[in-house]
Every structure is written in structure tokens, then in C-alpha cells.
Design an enzyme around this catalytic site. Structure first.
Site, PDB file in Angstrom:
ATOM      1  N   GLN A 122      -4.216  10.798   4.428  1.00  0.00           N
ATOM      2  CA  GLN A 122      -4.648   9.399   4.431  1.00  0.00           C
ATOM      3  C   GLN A 122      -5.656   9.195   5.566  1.00  0.00           C
ATOM      4  OE1 GLN A 122      -1.241   6.931   5.031  1.00  0.00           O
ATOM      5  NE2 GLN A 122      -2.297   5.008   4.657  1.00  0.00           N
ATOM      6  N   GLY A 123      -6.884   8.797   5.226  1.00  0.00           N
ATOM      7  CA  GLY A 123      -7.913   8.590   6.247  1.00  0.00           C
ATOM      8  C   GLY A 123      -8.199   7.111   6.433  1.00  0.00           C
ATOM      9  N   SER A 125      -7.107   5.059   9.836  1.00  0.00           N
ATOM     10  CA  SER A 125      -7.361   4.672  11.226  1.00  0.00           C
ATOM     11  C   SER A 125      -8.590   5.372  11.797  1.00  0.00           C
ATOM     12  CB  SER A 125      -6.156   5.044  12.101  1.00  0.00           C
ATOM     13  OG  SER A 125      -5.040   4.304  11.734  1.00  0.00           O
ATOM     14  N   SER A 157      -2.459  12.699   9.251  1.00  0.00           N
ATOM     15  CA  SER A 157      -1.354  13.655   9.173  1.00  0.00           C
ATOM     16  C   SER A 157      -1.616  14.682   8.076  1.00  0.00           C
ATOM     17  CB  SER A 157      -0.039  12.934   8.860  1.00  0.00           C
ATOM     18  OG  SER A 157       0.255  12.012   9.882  1.00  0.00           O
ATOM     19  N   GLU A 240       4.623   2.056   0.697  1.00  0.00           N
ATOM     20  CA  GLU A 240       4.998   2.678   1.959  1.00  0.00           C
ATOM     21  C   GLU A 240       6.285   2.062   2.481  1.00  0.00           C
ATOM     22  OE1 GLU A 240       1.688   3.245   4.601  1.00  0.00           O
ATOM     23  OE2 GLU A 240       2.894   2.682   6.319  1.00  0.00           O
ATOM     24  N   GLU A 363       3.934  -5.493  16.975  1.00  0.00           N
ATOM     25  CA  GLU A 363       3.318  -6.796  17.252  1.00  0.00           C
ATOM     26  C   GLU A 363       2.595  -7.345  16.025  1.00  0.00           C
ATOM     27  OE1 GLU A 363       3.149  -4.134  19.312  1.00  0.00           O
ATOM     28  OE2 GLU A 363       4.632  -4.976  20.691  1.00  0.00           O
TER      29      GLU A 363
END
Lengths: 380, 325
Positions: A122-123, A125, A157, A240, A363
Site C-alpha cells: 500500500q503506497g 503515506s 509494508s 481495514e 488524535e
């Protein structure tokens, strides 16, 4: 197939094949060993048929409720048969790819993922786009027959074991925020992709920094619409936070049970230990109950949305409380011992610190609950 | 045989329960109003849904109605009636409030406001052969009132010795364990109803109250306190809801403990967000806070139930897999 029958049949099959499915590695095991065994288990499940339930026939599945997939991951995690993080990738990525890819593309690419022959990553961030994902800047420029991608991703990952990547790129103006993002399904062996592993504080090379240098992506690898990538990203979240959370909840349950066994065997029967265990257990059960409700909503075809932030806060709190309790009730073990049990507690304790950071920080989740569920109006 | 009530009918019930309890001037009037609405029949025909609906309303309205007496009596198979009350365990405990010592029964427990006018009381008594339950003349138990923290005086302590000869056997068949589980689920719903009320008050105050030229609800420190409250409430509510289809006593214990913890967290955060006005007697917040402190202690609290569960787990050496898909 009804979930109860499926669980019973699957359990019998897992018992019959325990020798073949139990991880062969001694100790914690290397990343290479984990990934090899993950593929092995995935393939055995696929070939037996169990691993194909809950997936649509169009991608090599046998159909049936997504609850069946939740049950497989639960049993795998309860029995500790495969790397839990590797196991989550297909649950995170495949349902959304099935929703948004052209049918012929998913029919061709998803089956090897389902069978464990392939791994995907998964790309999302970037170094400057973490919590503020919509500010991402990895850019895709249109060219003849596709796109040219330039930029950088981080926290990716399993990329060194992966064949494909679900990539979010900027296709609009830099200031277009979430309106100018597009999702692509990219082959990792494309020329121009390079990566360097990032070693984590728990001593694993879990993820990598990825560079895209004039990487060509053909136009048929578009997921959804051009500048419609935010919808794709938002579609991933409920998956997810339903099936993969259910799986992780099973892992936490197993580790909690391990803790009870160790504290009990050590003869620590004091009320202080009992209270700490009871308090850790109640939040594990609260999460599990909440996650069960969410699973049933998903299975009933309901659209999951922002309320899954509640699930996320519950599981991350439960996870950190569990491993803090383990540190307290097994005094000195994770700090000073080197046997396997200590190494596992140390590993899980340190990894739990990431739980309130990945997949949307604690947060950000609370901001969502405040804005969307409590309707508190805009933040100042 | 338990009947199933559909969602629309439950919503109607909930609003009529809330209206009846909110309008009643005191606990006996609230009990009467609930009986007039068919609460006792509902408890007999659909105990799970009926209890959840009535106790959520009890928590939301802050009523001191003595519905717990009916829940415990029903679980024990005893008669539910306005003239009948139950003796509950001592604060933070769940074992039977009566203990047989020779010719004497030592009673260390709690009574609801129902006891004031009740004729008979149902008393669980621990003996060598487990817990039995008996009918007792309520007048033997009801001593002078002690004020305590709760101005609504929903519950009071009872610590007396009565002669064993005062115990009258009953024909009822329910177990003490099932009564404890039923009471815990009911009280979990009450605590959550109260917690949702407190959260609602704090939320509205945060939106209405302006400082530094903007609503205090716009400040992240306040938003996150209220978000944490909602998350704990929803987690606990899910477990309380799961008890509707699962009678595992451990699940009921967890529901009570989680609801107590959610109510404690919410009370703390709501108090802080309500700030000055929430510390006055003028704002009704303190009534819910004080009732929460009392109800938390009934049938085991968020402090004592984790010890009970932890001891059970340690003796088993493993954790059961509660909640199935």
C-alpha cells in the site's frame, strides 16, 4: 455456507493439517521465514477451498458471506499459524481493488494474491503527508498510454516481498487536496521503483521508503476515476477496520490468554494482578463485541463509515493496555530475559506503541468522533 | 418462552417509560407508573429487551424507581409486586446478602426505596449448600434512614441480624447466579443511560458556551474528552447488547464493569467540560453523578468486578473466547 458450519469444518481441517501448517521457524523467525510460511498457509487454504470462501467468484473465490473470511483470519490468529500483519494485507487491499478495478484486471490479478502466490503493498503515506494524507505530492503526469510517476512514499509494508502496490498519486494541482488524487495499481518490478527498508524499534524491517523515478504505469491500471482516488482510499478504511480488526482482536485474545497462563503458572494470584488482568480483558471483550457488530453490518451490505473510528480507538487502547499489563505482571521479563516468551512479549510490547500511530493516529480518530459522531462543529 | 419485540414497539416503550419516570415525583410513584404501563408483564414475557429498555430510561431520566427489585425477583422466580422488595448484595459485592450463623441470619446488603412500603422481602442466604432464597417480613430489615450521597435516596444500606426462624421458604426455582447476571445487565443499561445523559449535557454546554470568542466545543482538548467518553460508552453498550442473546454470567459481569467504567470516565469528563456550572447545585449534573456513584457499587463495581474476573481467569489458567461471529 453458514458461519457455524464453516468454523467447525475449518477447525477440523486446521487440526488435521496442524503439522503442515505450524510455522517451522524456531524463535521469533526472520521476515523471510514469516513470508515463506504465510504463502504456504495461504496456498494450502486456497487449494483446500476454505481460503476461497467469502471472495467473489469473479476473482477465483467461491462466494459466500465476508464473515467467512473473518472466521479464517480469527482461527489463523488464534492458532498462531501465520504472520498476522502479512495476513491483513489482502483484507485491506483486495476488496477495494475488486470494487474499483476494471473487472478483467481484478479477475487476472487478484487470484494469485488470494492463493498466496503474490503479495501486495500500500503506497499511501509520504514523508510530508502522514495524518494529512490529502496533502500528498507523489505526482503522476499523463503520458501516451498511461502515467509517469515521480515522488516518494514511506511506511510501505512488505514491499520487498510484493508484486503490486495500490498507489495514491497527485494528478490535480498541488493545492487540489483530496480532489486531485488518483489511485493506481502499480507493478513493483516497473523500472524506476527503488526502496530502502526502515528498521523499526522492535528490530524488524517491516516497511520501507519507496522512490518513484519516471515510473511508467499503463492506463488500464487506473482504480476508479482520475482524481477519484480519495474515494478509493476511503473505501479501504471500512475493510481495514472490520475484517482485519477482527483478526487482530483474535491475536490480542490469544496473547491475553498466554499472559493469564504465565501469571497463573508463576503463582501470582494476588488481587492486584487479578484486577489488572480483569481490566485488560474487559476492553479486549468490548472491542471484540463492537467488532462483531461491525462485521455483521458489513455482511448485511451496510455502508460502513466514520463510526469505525470507535472500533479503531477501542482496539488500539485494548492492545496497549494488554502489553502494559504484561510488562507489569511479568516483572523484568521483557526488559532482561532472552528466552522465546520474553522475546515475544518484548516484540509485541514495542509493536503495540505503533497502534495509536498507523492507520490514522489516535488524535485523528478522536477528531473524527468529535466532528462526525458527536457533531461538535468545526475545530478552532 | 421469551417473545421478541420489534424495534418500533421498543422505541414506543422507551419513550413512554421515560415520560412516566420523568413525571413521577418520587420512586413509589415511578414504580406505580411503570406497573401501570405493564412493566411487570413485559419483564415476564421479554426479560432481556424489557430490562434493557426500562433501565436505559431509568438511567436517562435519573429516576429513583425501584425496578431492580423486579428484575432480581423475576430471575429468582419469585413474585414481582409493588409490595415486594429484594435485598441486594453489600456495596461492590455480588454474593448473597444473608449468611446463616446457627440460629441467626446476618444480613449485610442494600435495599431500594421499594423497601419502605414493602410487606415482604426476598433474601438470598448463603449456606453450606449454596445460596437459597427466602421470603422475609420486610419490617425486620427496614431500619432508620441514612442519607448517604444520593439526594434521590434510590438505595440504602441494611446491616441487621434476624432470627433464622423468620425465613420462609419459597417455591421459586431461579439461581442466585442468574439473578446476579440479570441485575448486572440491567444496571449496565442504567449506567449507560445515565452516561449518555451526562455526555449530552456536556456536549450541549460545549456548543453553547463561548470563550475567547468561540464555542469551547471547538477546542481539541474538550473534543477529545467527549470523544473518549463516547467510545467507552459504545464499547460497553455493545457488550450489554450482546447479553441479550448470550446468558454467559461472565459476559454480564463484564457488561456491568465496562458500563461502570464508561460512566466514571464520562462523569469525569462531563464534569470538567461543564466546568463552573456543573459544580453548582443548580445544574442537574450532580444528581446523575451521585446516582452513578451509587449504582456503580451495586452487584459489583468497575473496581471489584475486574478482580472477580481476574481471579476466575487465574484459577482457569486461560481466557474463554467470549462473543462469536
Amino acid at each position: 455456507m453458514d458461519p457455524e458450519t464453516f468454523r467447525r469444518d475449518l477447525g477440523a481441517w486446521l487440526d488435521d493439517n496442524a503439522n503442515d501448517l505450524t510455522p517451522p521457524y524456531e524463535g521469533i523467525g526472520s521476515m523471510d521465514a514469516h513470508m515463506a510460511h504465510y504463502s504456504h498457509v495461504k496456498r494450502a487454504l486456497f487449494d483446500s477451498g476454505f481460503g476461497r470462501y467469502g471472495w467473489p467468484e469473479s476473482v477465483g473465490g467461491l462466494g459466500g458471506s465476508p464473515l467467512l473470511r473473518a472466521i479464517i483470519g480469527e482461527e489463523i490468529n488464534f492458532r498462531d499459524l501465520a504472520d498476522p500483519n502479512a495476513w491483513t494485507m489482502i483484507e485491506v487491499l483486495a476488496p477495494t481493488v475488486i470494487d474499483f478495478a476494471p473487472p478483467e484486471l481484478s479477475a487476472r490479478l487478484v487470484p494469485p494474491f488470494l492463493r498466496g502466490d503474490e503479495m501486495w503493498c500500500q503506497g499511501f503515506s509520504e514523508p510530508d503527508a502522514g495524518s494529512d494524507l490529502a496533502s500528498l505530492s507523489c505526482r503522476a503526469a499523463e503520458t501516451d498510454g498511461g502515467w509517469v510517476v515521480n515522488g516518494q512514499k514511506i511506511w510501505t509494508s512488505f514491499i520487498e516481498y510484493s508484486q503490486r502496490c495500490v498507489l495514491l498519486v497527485r494528478t490535480g494541482q498541488p493545492e487540489s487536496a483530496h480532489r486531485g488524487i488518483t489511485a493506481l495499481l502499480v507493478d513493483i518490478d516497473s523500472p524506476g521503483i527503488s526502496y530502502s527498508p526502515i528498521e523499526t524499534m522492535h528490530g524488524r524491517r517491516d516497511f520501507a521508503e519507496v522512490h518513484f523515478d519516471d515510473v511508467f504505469v499503463p492506463s488500464d491500471r487506473l482504480l476508479g476515476e482520475v482524481n477519484g482516488g480519495w474515494r478509493v482510499a476511503m473505501d479501504i478504511l471500512p475493510y481495514e477496520r472490520s475484517t482485519t480488526f477482527w483478526h487482530r482482536g483474535a491475536l490480542l485474545h490469544r496473547r491475553f490468554s498466554d499472559l493469564v497462563a504465565q501469571v497463573s503458572a508463576a503463582g501470582n494470584r494476588g488481587d492486584a494482578a487479578a484486577k489488572a488482568l480483569g481490566q485488560a480483558f474487559q476492553w479486549i471483550v468490548a472491542f471484540r463485541s463492537r467488532s462483531r457488530d461491525t462485521q455483521h453490518q458489513l455482511a448485511a451490505g451496510e455502508q460502513l463509515g466514520v463510526e469505525t473510528s470507535v472500533d479503531k480507538i477501542l482496539i488500539t487502547s485494548a492492545e496497549q493496555q494488554l502489553f502494559e499489563t504484561a510488562r507489569d505482571l511479568l516483572p523484568g521479563v521483557m526488559e532482561f530475559d532472552d528466552d522465546l516468551a520474553a522475546a515475544l512479549w518484548r516484540n509485541d510490547y514495542l509493536y503495540s506503541k505503533a497502534a495509536t500511530i498507523y492507520g490514522g493516529t489516535a488524535e485523528i480518530q478522536r477528531n473524527i468522533v468529535a466532528r462526525r459522531l458527536l457533531d461538535l462543529g468545526p475545530e478552532s | 418462552m421469551s417473545q421478541f419485540i420489534d424495534a418500533d414497539d421498543l422505541a414506543l416503550l422507551a419513550s413512554s417509560f421515560e415520560a412516566a419516570m420523568a413525571d413521577a415525583p418520587g420512586p413509589s410513584e415511578a414504580d406505580q407508573a411503570m406497573y401501570d404501563l405493564g412493566w411487570a408483564e413485559l419483564l415476564a414475557s421479554a426479560p432481556g429487551q424489557g430490562t434493557a429498555t426500562a433501565f436505559s430510561a431509568l438511567g436517562a431520566t435519573g429516576s429513583a424507581a425501584s425496578l431492580l427489585d423486579d428484575v432480581v425477583a423475576n430471575a429468582l422466580g419469585a413474585e414481582t409486586a409493588l409490595e415486594s422488595c429484594c435485598v441486594f448484595p453489600a456495596p461492590h459485592k455480588a454474593d448473597a446478602p444473608g449468611h446463616l450463623h446457627g440460629d441467626t441470619v446476618i444480613v449485610d446488603g442494600m435495599l431500594s426505596a421499594r423497601a419502605e412500603a414493602a410487606v415482604t422481602a426476598v433474601l438470598g442466604v448463603g449456606t453450606e449448600n449454596g445460596v437459597g432464597h427466602f421470603a422475609v417480613d420486610a419490617g425486620l430489615l427496614y431500619g432508620p434512614a441514612v442519607n448517604g450521597i444520593d439526594p434521590g435516596r434510590a438505595y440504602r444500606r441494611v446491616v441487621v441480624e434476624i432470627p433464622a426462624g423468620a425465613l420462609e421458604p419459597t417455591a421459586s426455582e431461579g439461581s442466585w447466579e442468574s439473578a446476579v447476571a440479570g441485575a448486572r445487565v440491567a444496571l449496565a443499561h442504567q449506567l449507560l443511560g445515565g452516561a449518555r445523559w451526562m455526555l449530552g449535557e456536556a456536549r450541549q454546554h460545549a456548543i453553547d458556551r463561548a470563550q475567547f470568542g468561540r464555542p469551547v466545543a471547538s477546542f481539541q482538548a474538550i473534543r477529545h474528552k467527549l470523544a473518549d467518553s463516547l467510545v467507552q460508552i459504545e464499547g460497553a453498550a455493545s457488550v450489554a447488547g450482546a447479553c441479550l442473546h448470550d446468558s454467559d454470567p461472565m459476559l454480564a459481569a463484564l457488561a456491568k464493569s465496562l458500563a461502570g467504567q464508561a460512566a466514571r470516565t464520562t462523569a469525569t469528563h462531563a464534569q470538567q467540560v461543564l466546568a463552573g456550572i456543573g459544580f453548582t447545585a443548580e445544574h442537574r449534573f450532580h444528581l446523575w453523578l451521585k446516582r452513578m456513584l451509587v449504582v456503580d457499587t451495586l452487584f459489583g463495581s468497575a473496581s471489584s468486578i475486574p478482580v472477580e474476573i481476574g481471579q476466575h481467569l487465574l484459577s482457569e489458567g486461560t481466557a474463554p473466547r467470549l462473543i462469536q461471529l
